[in-house]
Design a protein around this motif. Sequence first.
Motif, PDB file in Angstrom:
ATOM      1  N   LEU A   2       0.861  -1.173   0.000  1.00 45.88           N
ATOM      2  CA  LEU A   2       0.000   0.000   0.000  1.00 45.88           C
ATOM      3  C   LEU A   2       0.902   1.228   0.000  1.00 45.88           C
ATOM      4  CD1 LEU A   2      -2.678  -1.059   2.576  1.00 45.88           C
ATOM      5  CD2 LEU A   2      -3.108  -0.375   0.241  1.00 45.88           C
ATOM      6  N   LEU A   3       0.894   1.964  -1.076  1.00 46.47           N
ATOM      7  CA  LEU A   3       1.776   3.113  -1.210  1.00 46.47           C
ATOM      8  C   LEU A   3       1.267   4.337  -0.466  1.00 46.47           C
ATOM      9  CD1 LEU A   3       2.656   2.811  -4.996  1.00 46.47           C
ATOM     10  CD2 LEU A   3       4.043   2.123  -3.036  1.00 46.47           C
ATOM     11  N   ALA A   4      -0.058   4.533  -0.457  1.00 52.82           N
ATOM     12  CA  ALA A   4      -0.581   5.751   0.159  1.00 52.82           C
ATOM     13  C   ALA A   4      -2.032   5.571   0.579  1.00 52.82           C
ATOM     14  CB  ALA A   4      -0.473   6.924  -0.804  1.00 52.82           C
ATOM     15  N   VAL A   5      -2.352   6.214   1.687  1.00 52.86           N
ATOM     16  CA  VAL A   5      -3.733   6.433   2.110  1.00 52.86           C
ATOM     17  C   VAL A   5      -3.832   7.934   2.313  1.00 52.86           C
ATOM     18  CG1 VAL A   5      -5.470   6.039   3.881  1.00 52.86           C
ATOM     19  CG2 VAL A   5      -3.922   4.187   3.232  1.00 52.86           C
ATOM     20  N   LEU A   6      -4.743   8.563   1.603  1.00 52.45           N
ATOM     21  CA  LEU A   6      -4.853  10.016   1.647  1.00 52.45           C
ATOM     22  C   LEU A   6      -6.322  10.389   1.808  1.00 52.45           C
ATOM     23  CD1 LEU A   6      -2.645  12.372  -0.046  1.00 52.45           C
ATOM     24  CD2 LEU A   6      -5.004  12.739  -0.648  1.00 52.45           C
ATOM     25  N   GLY A  66     -19.291  11.085   3.261  1.00 51.69           N
ATOM     26  CA  GLY A  66     -19.718  12.359   3.837  1.00 51.69           C
ATOM     27  C   GLY A  66     -19.154  13.499   3.015  1.00 51.69           C
ATOM     28  N   ASP A  67     -18.396  14.378   3.667  1.00 51.01           N
ATOM     29  CA  ASP A  67     -17.782  15.517   2.979  1.00 51.01           C
ATOM     30  C   ASP A  67     -16.288  15.327   2.729  1.00 51.01           C
ATOM     31  OD1 ASP A  67     -20.197  16.800   2.974  1.00 51.01           O
ATOM     32  OD2 ASP A  67     -19.774  18.012   4.746  1.00 51.01           O
ATOM     33  N   VAL A  68     -15.757  14.132   2.952  1.00 44.88           N
ATOM     34  CA  VAL A  68     -14.322  13.906   2.758  1.00 44.88           C
ATOM     35  C   VAL A  68     -14.095  12.881   1.652  1.00 44.88           C
ATOM     36  CG1 VAL A  68     -13.692  14.552   5.117  1.00 44.88           C
ATOM     37  CG2 VAL A  68     -14.191  12.188   4.606  1.00 44.88           C
ATOM     38  N   TYR A  69     -12.968  13.033   0.994  1.00 43.58           N
ATOM     39  CA  TYR A  69     -12.572  12.135  -0.084  1.00 43.58           C
ATOM     40  C   TYR A  69     -11.471  11.226   0.422  1.00 43.58           C
ATOM     41  CZ  TYR A  69     -14.879  15.453  -3.285  1.00 43.58           C
ATOM     42  OH  TYR A  69     -15.773  16.261  -3.935  1.00 43.58           O
ATOM     43  N   LEU A  70     -11.556   9.948   0.104  1.00 41.91           N
ATOM     44  CA  LEU A  70     -10.597   8.947   0.557  1.00 41.91           C
ATOM     45  C   LEU A  70      -9.957   8.284  -0.647  1.00 41.91           C
ATOM     46  CD1 LEU A  70      -9.376   7.032   2.722  1.00 41.91           C
ATOM     47  CD2 LEU A  70     -11.506   5.752   2.606  1.00 41.91           C
ATOM     48  N   TYR A  71      -8.627   8.225  -0.658  1.00 42.18           N
ATOM     49  CA  TYR A  71      -7.860   7.624  -1.750  1.00 42.18           C
ATOM     50  C   TYR A  71      -6.931   6.564  -1.169  1.00 42.18           C
ATOM     51  CZ  TYR A  71      -8.989  12.222  -3.696  1.00 42.18           C
ATOM     52  OH  TYR A  71      -9.630  13.359  -4.086  1.00 42.18           O
ATOM     53  N   VAL A  72      -6.847   5.416  -1.836  1.00 39.41           N
ATOM     54  CA  VAL A  72      -5.910   4.367  -1.440  1.00 39.41           C
ATOM     55  C   VAL A  72      -5.141   3.968  -2.694  1.00 39.41           C
ATOM     56  CG1 VAL A  72      -5.662   2.085  -0.414  1.00 39.41           C
ATOM     57  CG2 VAL A  72      -7.510   3.567   0.339  1.00 39.41           C
ATOM     58  N   VAL A  73      -3.815   3.946  -2.584  1.00 40.87           N
ATOM     59  CA  VAL A  73      -2.944   3.636  -3.714  1.00 40.87           C
ATOM     60  C   VAL A  73      -2.132   2.389  -3.378  1.00 40.87           C
ATOM     61  CG1 VAL A  73      -1.101   4.499  -5.214  1.00 40.87           C
ATOM     62  CG2 VAL A  73      -2.743   6.098  -4.211  1.00 40.87           C
ATOM     63  N   GLY A  74      -2.073   1.443  -4.298  1.00 41.85           N
ATOM     64  CA  GLY A  74      -1.311   0.220  -4.054  1.00 41.85           C
ATOM     65  C   GLY A  74      -0.664  -0.297  -5.311  1.00 41.85           C
ATOM     66  N   LYS A  75       0.237  -1.238  -5.117  1.00 40.51           N
ATOM     67  CA  LYS A  75       0.887  -1.905  -6.250  1.00 40.51           C
ATOM     68  C   LYS A  75       1.145  -3.362  -5.882  1.00 40.51           C
ATOM     69  CE  LYS A  75       5.715  -0.912  -5.238  1.00 40.51           C
ATOM     70  NZ  LYS A  75       6.957  -0.405  -5.736  1.00 40.51           N
ATOM     71  N   ASP A  76       1.592  -4.134  -6.843  1.00 37.47           N
ATOM     72  CA  ASP A  76       1.873  -5.557  -6.682  1.00 37.47           C
ATOM     73  C   ASP A  76       0.615  -6.299  -6.239  1.00 37.47           C
ATOM     74  OD1 ASP A  76       4.492  -5.033  -7.460  1.00 37.47           O
ATOM     75  OD2 ASP A  76       5.171  -4.760  -5.405  1.00 37.47           O
ATOM     76  N   GLU A  77       0.636  -6.921  -5.054  1.00 31.00           N
ATOM     77  CA  GLU A  77      -0.512  -7.723  -4.611  1.00 31.00           C
ATOM     78  C   GLU A  77      -1.723  -6.879  -4.237  1.00 31.00           C
ATOM     79  OE1 GLU A  77       1.892  -7.039  -0.844  1.00 31.00           O
ATOM     80  OE2 GLU A  77       2.365  -7.504  -2.917  1.00 31.00           O
ATOM     81  N   TYR A  78      -1.545  -5.575  -4.062  1.00 31.81           N
ATOM     82  CA  TYR A  78      -2.665  -4.690  -3.748  1.00 31.81           C
ATOM     83  C   TYR A  78      -3.241  -4.106  -5.037  1.00 31.81           C
ATOM     84  CZ  TYR A  78      -1.535  -5.248   1.114  1.00 31.81           C
ATOM     85  OH  TYR A  78      -1.323  -5.791   2.353  1.00 31.81           O
TER      86      TYR A  78
END
Length: 147
Positions: A2-6, A66-78
Motif C-alpha cells: 500500500l503506497l498511500a492512504v490520503l 460524507g464531505d471527505v474524499y478517501l484515496y488508497v494507492v497500491g501496487k503488486d498484490e494490492y
Amino acid sequence: MLLAVLISNSEGNILIERFNGVPAEERSHWRSFLVKLGADNLKGSRNEELFVASHKSVYVVYTVIGDVYLYVVGKDEYDELALAEVIFIITASIRDVCQKPPSERLFLDKYGRICLCLDEIVWKGVLENTEKERINRLIRLKPPTNI
C-alpha cells in the motif's frame, strides 16, 4: 504494498496522508494527482461509490464518505480488488468513529481516533486488521482477547 492512504476535503486540502515506500520528492506529485483525480470524478457521486484508476502497475481506488474524499494507492498484490477491501474497512471505521458519514468539521473533531484506526488497519504498507470489532478494541488501547 500500500503506497498511500490520503484523505482530503472537497476543496482539495489534505486532512490525513500516509505514504509507505514513496520517496519524499514524489509525494507532492501524488498529492496533486490524487486531489485532481477526485476533483474531476467525485463531485456529485454517491456516498461510498468506488472509483478505480490505474497506471502501469499502480492502482488507485477512491471514494467519497460524507464531505471527505478517501484515496488508497497500491501496487503488486494490492490490486483494485484488494484496495476495495482496504477502502471498505477504512470507511466503516470512519463511520463508526463519527457515528455517521462525516462532515469535515466532525472528521477533524474525531481526528485522533481516525488516525488510530488507520494505524491499526494499515501498518508499514501492509493491510493488518480488517475486523471492525478488533479495531475498535485496539483503538481503545485494550488488549485483544482472542489471539
